[in-house]
Design an enzyme around this catalytic site. Structure first.
Site, PDB file in Angstrom:
ATOM      1  N   THR A 127      14.185  -2.523  -1.537  1.00  0.00           N
ATOM      2  CA  THR A 127      14.579  -1.494  -0.567  1.00  0.00           C
ATOM      3  C   THR A 127      16.074  -1.184  -0.597  1.00  0.00           C
ATOM      4  O   THR A 127      16.900  -2.093  -0.574  1.00  0.00           O
ATOM      5  CB  THR A 127      14.187  -1.967   0.854  1.00  0.00           C
ATOM      6  OG1 THR A 127      12.783  -2.211   0.869  1.00  0.00           O
ATOM      7  CG2 THR A 127      14.550  -0.923   1.899  1.00  0.00           C
TER       8      THR A 127
ATOM      9  N   THR B 180       0.801  -1.221   0.000  1.00  0.00           N
ATOM     10  CA  THR B 180       0.000   0.000   0.000  1.00  0.00           C
ATOM     11  C   THR B 180       0.837   1.276   0.000  1.00  0.00           C
ATOM     12  O   THR B 180       0.292   2.367  -0.091  1.00  0.00           O
ATOM     13  CB  THR B 180      -0.955   0.023   1.213  1.00  0.00           C
ATOM     14  OG1 THR B 180      -0.164  -0.084   2.406  1.00  0.00           O
ATOM     15  CG2 THR B 180      -1.934  -1.138   1.168  1.00  0.00           C
TER      16      THR B 180
ATOM     17  N   GLU C  78      30.962  -4.687 -10.912  1.00  0.00           N
ATOM     18  CA  GLU C  78      31.512  -3.368 -10.630  1.00  0.00           C
ATOM     19  C   GLU C  78      32.518  -3.479  -9.499  1.00  0.00           C
ATOM     20  O   GLU C  78      32.690  -4.554  -8.912  1.00  0.00           O
ATOM     21  CB  GLU C  78      30.391  -2.368 -10.295  1.00  0.00           C
ATOM     22  CG  GLU C  78      29.633  -2.682  -9.016  1.00  0.00           C
ATOM     23  CD  GLU C  78      28.391  -1.799  -8.817  1.00  0.00           C
ATOM     24  OE1 GLU C  78      27.797  -1.360  -9.819  1.00  0.00           O
ATOM     25  OE2 GLU C  78      28.023  -1.564  -7.656  1.00  0.00           O
TER      26      GLU C  78
ATOM     27  N   HIS D 145      26.467   3.177  -5.259  1.00  0.00           N
ATOM     28  CA  HIS D 145      26.078   1.958  -4.549  1.00  0.00           C
ATOM     29  C   HIS D 145      26.869   1.835  -3.252  1.00  0.00           C
ATOM     30  O   HIS D 145      28.075   2.077  -3.235  1.00  0.00           O
ATOM     31  CB  HIS D 145      26.365   0.719  -5.405  1.00  0.00           C
ATOM     32  CG  HIS D 145      25.439   0.595  -6.572  1.00  0.00           C
ATOM     33  ND1 HIS D 145      25.737  -0.176  -7.669  1.00  0.00           N
ATOM     34  CD2 HIS D 145      24.221   1.133  -6.816  1.00  0.00           C
ATOM     35  CE1 HIS D 145      24.742  -0.105  -8.527  1.00  0.00           C
ATOM     36  NE2 HIS D 145      23.807   0.687  -8.042  1.00  0.00           N
TER      37      HIS D 145
END
Lengths: 293, 388, 293, 388
Positions: free
Chosen positions: A97, A17, A209, A248
């Protein structure tokens, strides 16, 4: 075939939601992904995007029998969400996430061992088996079904690679973002093993990477596994300075470890075709496949 | 987030770990006052967020207060460039003035997240004072590592094993074990990524004393440790990087001529790499991220242009969540406000690409469009003056 | 044969220099047990009872290659001692220490899973393979080599059983005390499985008692394993009142669970010969074996 | 070690868990004073270390202070026999006087060590106020159990799952999760074996309030929690059992005629069992343990003889660590000091058996020797007056 997800996969959305989840769940539904339920504590019993919402993953599993969960929750409860999914019996968990604390992820990894659950991510765009199921936030339209498996630590760079492949007429079996964090779930080596046994996949492209040792572990795996399919790799960050985190959380050369050069050497020694120009991922893969066939 | 030595030592003091007696000094007058109070030879330690201070002249000994004042005057306000800071160095605004200590022996003790083994690790060496990477490379048998899990903590027997590895005397074994227990507890409770005591000194009176301390906290965990966020010292960050961070941008300054504005960390690295592939030199890493606003894009482009080394710019956007039109509007706004004169190569792809291109074209600004990644990179490199 | 230990077993003594350990290590040496080293932090480099003493189990393992450890340390460091032994690679750990806190033992059990180490105890007299090796504090002279395996939660009651068996001419293959605590290492079921494959063992005597569910688990195991050897059991505590702890920390009927009657019923239903008079363990075992042969 | 309700509630209060307002009263005067201060109907709760107080009349309601005084006078100084105490019951020295609370709903919440699964467990039920064993037997679907490990603690999602199982309203879910987090943390940090809140009430104002609380600590862990040892209430122990504990003896009083003195818990149980097997009734469980002294054996035998119900005694020793001569000397000493008249059957085996026997024979006291376990038991039973 494809790996991990296909048109039969039943997907649960944890945090359904929320704003981001609502947007991307809508896109997944448009793509044809079989979303079966959502979980938001306190909103059990409601419907959202036409899907039933449950208070707990346990209830959702009981009623809707999902086999994959995709997680969109705030970073400080990300680890809990992954643990809840594993404990409830989900065997594949995709955590979008970004920003989960690293100690939380160490706890998650210990937890997952107990439940034989596989994690993709966190901080990943997710994965897609084109034409079958999209469990992630990548733009679906650039993908085509086809023979190339993709495993990547990156988001937009993967889209770039996919578009190049599609442009040269090469579709994808499954494209997976493993996530840009220091501690992640499945990595190159485990996914290479899955692609090995996938009849649809004829070649695998790795997009690595700087930082960590996932690429080195892939090289070790390939060196000893008589891998039956061509593997290509592009490693981003050859120009990266040491000690600086490049976007990152996991992309950092620390204590002299994790440089692109080292990774490239190791992969080359394991028989991987190195792509040194990121604009030619599609072309070089096409060359390799045409030589093979 | 790294914190200063003096901040890390304050944490150690609260844990009842021995540290040398010391004072913080922001002026030469404070330094002389500190040296007088300490009433002995002192060490002046520049508080900058980087290792390698000793070799760079950031750690100096003063035998008397007057010398302390003189040396402090030289250090304070200067920039200290160490092997870890890059050319310009970091500004020295504070000195830690400490009683000089004559150690009998020096050790290395460090705690960190071990990515490969997916646990925590404690490392110890009887050769303190040397960087651990160097030590691991040159003398691996002098370093012992023990892994453990955050929920379990370090066991006593594991700490003892390290103590015996360091050949500590029995009287110090207990102190060392106790020290490690406190450090691991602190590490786990405060979500650290790195904690180093280097050197850990054994002093003549048999005490273990932390002569230096380095702590790095996990940025992701700071929201659950509000008390830690206040420890951030923005003076130690590059001004452009700091400004970028305010807008949620990932910007790292580098030493080239081609400014890069990209969405996504991987694509941003790849953009730098391809620039180098064609003989150019990237001026920066810049990932505008997924949830970026028009305002932030505008600031990002301004930051990029405000770098005087930049000759040409390369905008490489693969729109997914990020919409090309939003990026275009932000870029145009910045270009106008900085009265853009530098050549800018633009490659747009994905969501709302047509709208984005139209906004750029209608701006009347000198953008050069490229249809794909490779052509965009070549053009930007050529425009920076490199012949391909 | 015998199980777990034999004449080749190399034994390490953790806490060797302590008073109790010194006494019992002496007795073990007299019995012919191959003690190879001791560990006492801070006493590394000394010799004790003619054995080298090390500061850590790791060092002792490196130098003396023991494969079994027996632990005599104070209760609050008992869990640490077990963990240290497992981590150093010992595959069998015998913990004599009584009074280890129960939460510590829960932590130990999780820890052991990581190292595939087997624990006997804590709060056990240890185990003995008569004529070969004694790793414990039981009186060695009452034992004889022979065909009966013994698994017991008790100390002196086991000696009683052994003496009865020896008196009727039945020796023992291996006699094991699993310990009287609520949480212990190997229990009846795992040890029955080991005796199953031991050619020397012709019958197994279980000596259980009130509390916990180790006997019920043994019954479940026997019920489904077509166990090839006769199993006999005596369960102590038929007269025990509920809610009272009878000596052993684990010997307590809690919430109506763990009564001797319940255990006896379950074992009987699994085909176990129940001995209801503890003075006739020897005689009844002899009867069962003579019928069988 | 069990502690009293009022002690457990003091821990809860420190954890900021809601408990009814209350006062401790050791006299009727204190009870009336407490009831006046609380200015409402009150509940008087006898502080004895056993469950089942309600049904046994140990929990009484008083509508006014005078009634409270009257009821307190009846309870204080009496013995309360519940289903868990055995016939004589436990002495009531203190009452907890609490404001009476009208719950909207009552729940059960318990934490315990789960021996079978080798972890910790939290149990919850929407049917509070009933003993959990009864509930699990009669209505298992009303109880939900979740296991967790002490190093990991209870996860938020696990606590939430229980809250939804209890059908709590959303506003109470958070309170319940918070409560469970505090209880599990406390349980783990203090080495509990059992923690029950039964009932946990949801009051009219939407608060979760602990109406009763039961805590049992792990005796083995008390040395590392010195602050807990002071909570032991010896008044709640049988006098003989308490005396025995002082000497490190394990003694449990029972209702039979044959006193048993044995070394080892298993052999002691087996000795009781064989007594029963031959038709006798054991008067006690008594394990003198492995590290026993002559003095302790002597006290053990005195305790055994001081039980007026004992008609005959059975000494069953399998000497291993314990030496038969030491036991014999202790027994003779006690027998002399109590001028032994009751028949005593002795069976000695193992270490120093000859010396032991000689000491007993030379004492001139009326010991009967048996050569083995069975004959010893039969003799003791016969001497207690039972015909076999």
């Amino acid at each position: 075939m494809s790996i991990l997800i296909d048109s039969q996969s039943r997907i649960l959305v944890q945090g359904l939601t929320g704003k981001e989840a609502t947007f991307h769940a809508g896109k997944m539904l448009e793509y044809g992904t079989r979303l079966v339920a959502g979980v938001t504590p306190g909103k059990g019993g409601q419907r959202h995007l036409g899907l039933p919402v449950y208070n707990t993953v346990e209830e959702a599993v009981k009623s809707e029998e999902p086999d994959v969960s995709i997680i969109f929750v705030p970073p400080l409860v990300g680890a809990e969400a992954i643990m809840e999914a594993a404990e409830a019996g989900l065997k594949l968990i995709v955590c979008i996430t970004e920003g989960i604390p690293v100690l939380d992820m160490l706890r998650v990894k210990s937890w997952l061992k107990r439940y034989q659950a596989s994690l993709i991510g966190p901080n990943t765009p997710g994965l897609i088996s084109p034409g079958q199921s999209k469990v992630g936030i990548m733009p679906g339209h650039i993908h085509r079904p086809g023979p190339v498996g993709i495993i990547s630590r990156s988001g937009t760079l993967t889209y770039e690679a996919v578009q190049q492949l599609t442009a040269v007429g090469l579709g994808q079996s499954t494209a997976i973002g493993i996530g840009g964090d220091p501690i992640t779930g499945l990595k190159f080596a485990e996914l290479l093993e899955l692609f090995r046994n996938d009849s649809q996949t004829e070649a695998v492209v790795l997009i690595g990477e700087i930082g960590g040792s996932a690429e080195e572990e892939a090289a070790d795996y390939l060196k000893t596994s008589s891998y039956p399919k061509p593997v290509l790799a592009y490693i981003a960050g050859i120009t990266a300075p040491a000690g600086k985190r490049l976007g990152h959380a996991g992309a950092i050369i620390e204590g002299g470890q994790g440089s692109a050069g080292e990774k490239i050497e190791r992969l080359k020694a394991a028989g991987v075709k190195i792509i040194d120009n990121p604009a030619r991922i599609g072309l070089i893969t096409a060359e390799v496949l045409s030589v093979k066939n | 987030m790294l914190i200063h030595e003096f901040q890390a030592k304050e944490f150690l003091r609260r844990l009842d770990v021995n540290i040398p007696e010391g004072r913080l000094a922001a002026t030469p007058a404070e330094a002389i006052q500190a040296a007088r109070e300490l009433a002995s030879p002192v060490v002046l330690k520049a508080q900058v967020l980087a290792g390698g201070r000793g070799k760079a002249g950031g750690i100096l000994r003063a035998d008397n207060p007057e010398e302390a004042q003189k040396l402090a005057a030289g250090l304070l306000g200067s920039h200290l460039a160490t092997a870890q800071t890059g050319g310009q160095g970091l500004p020295v605004f504070r000195l830690l003035v400490e009683k000089a200590i004559q150690p009998k022996k020096e050790f290395y003790v460090g705690l960190c997240v071990d990515r490969k083994n997916e646990n925590l690790a404690v490392l110890a060496s009887s050769r303190g004072g040397i960087e651990i990477e160097q030590l691991s490379a040159s003398c691996p048998e002098s370093v012992k590592k023990i892994g453990f899990y955050p929920d379990e903590g370090l066991k006593l027997f594991e700490a003892r094993r390290l103590a015996y590895f360091l050949k500590l005397e029995e009287s110090s074994v207990r102190d060392f074990v106790h020290l490690l227990q406190k450090l691991t507890r602190f590490f786990i409770d405060h979500d650290l990524k790195l904690l180093e005591i280097n050197p850990l000194a054994l002093t003549a009176d048999g005490k273990l004393t932390a002569l230096d301390a380095r702590m790095e906290f996990d940025d992701c965990s700071l929201p659950r440790h509000p008390e830690l966020a206040a420890l951030r010292d923005e003076s130690q960050e590059n001004e452009l990087e700091r400004e970028a961070r305010k807008y949620g941008l990932n910007y790292i300054k580098m030493d080239g001529q081609i400014g890069c504005l990209v969405n996504g960390a991987g694509l941003a690295m790849a953009t730098m790499d391809i620039v180098k592939h064609f003989g150019g030199r990237p001026a920066n890493f810049l990932d505008i991220g997924g949830g970026v606003t028009e305002e932030a894009v505008s600031r990002a482009f301004e930051i990029l242009l405000s770098d005087d080394q930049v000759i040409s710019a390369l905008i490489n956007i693969f729109g997914g969540i990020v919409r090309c039109d939003l990026v275009a509007r932000g870029v145009v706004k910045a270009a106008h406000s900085r009265s853009l004169k530098k050549p800018v190569v633009v490659r747009l792809e994905g969501t709302n690409v047509a709208e984005g291109r139209k906004i750029l074209e209608d701006s009347g600004l000198p953008f050069t469009f490229a249809l794909d990644f490779e052509r965009a990179a070549r053009l930007a490199v050529e425009l920076s003056g490199v012949r391909i």
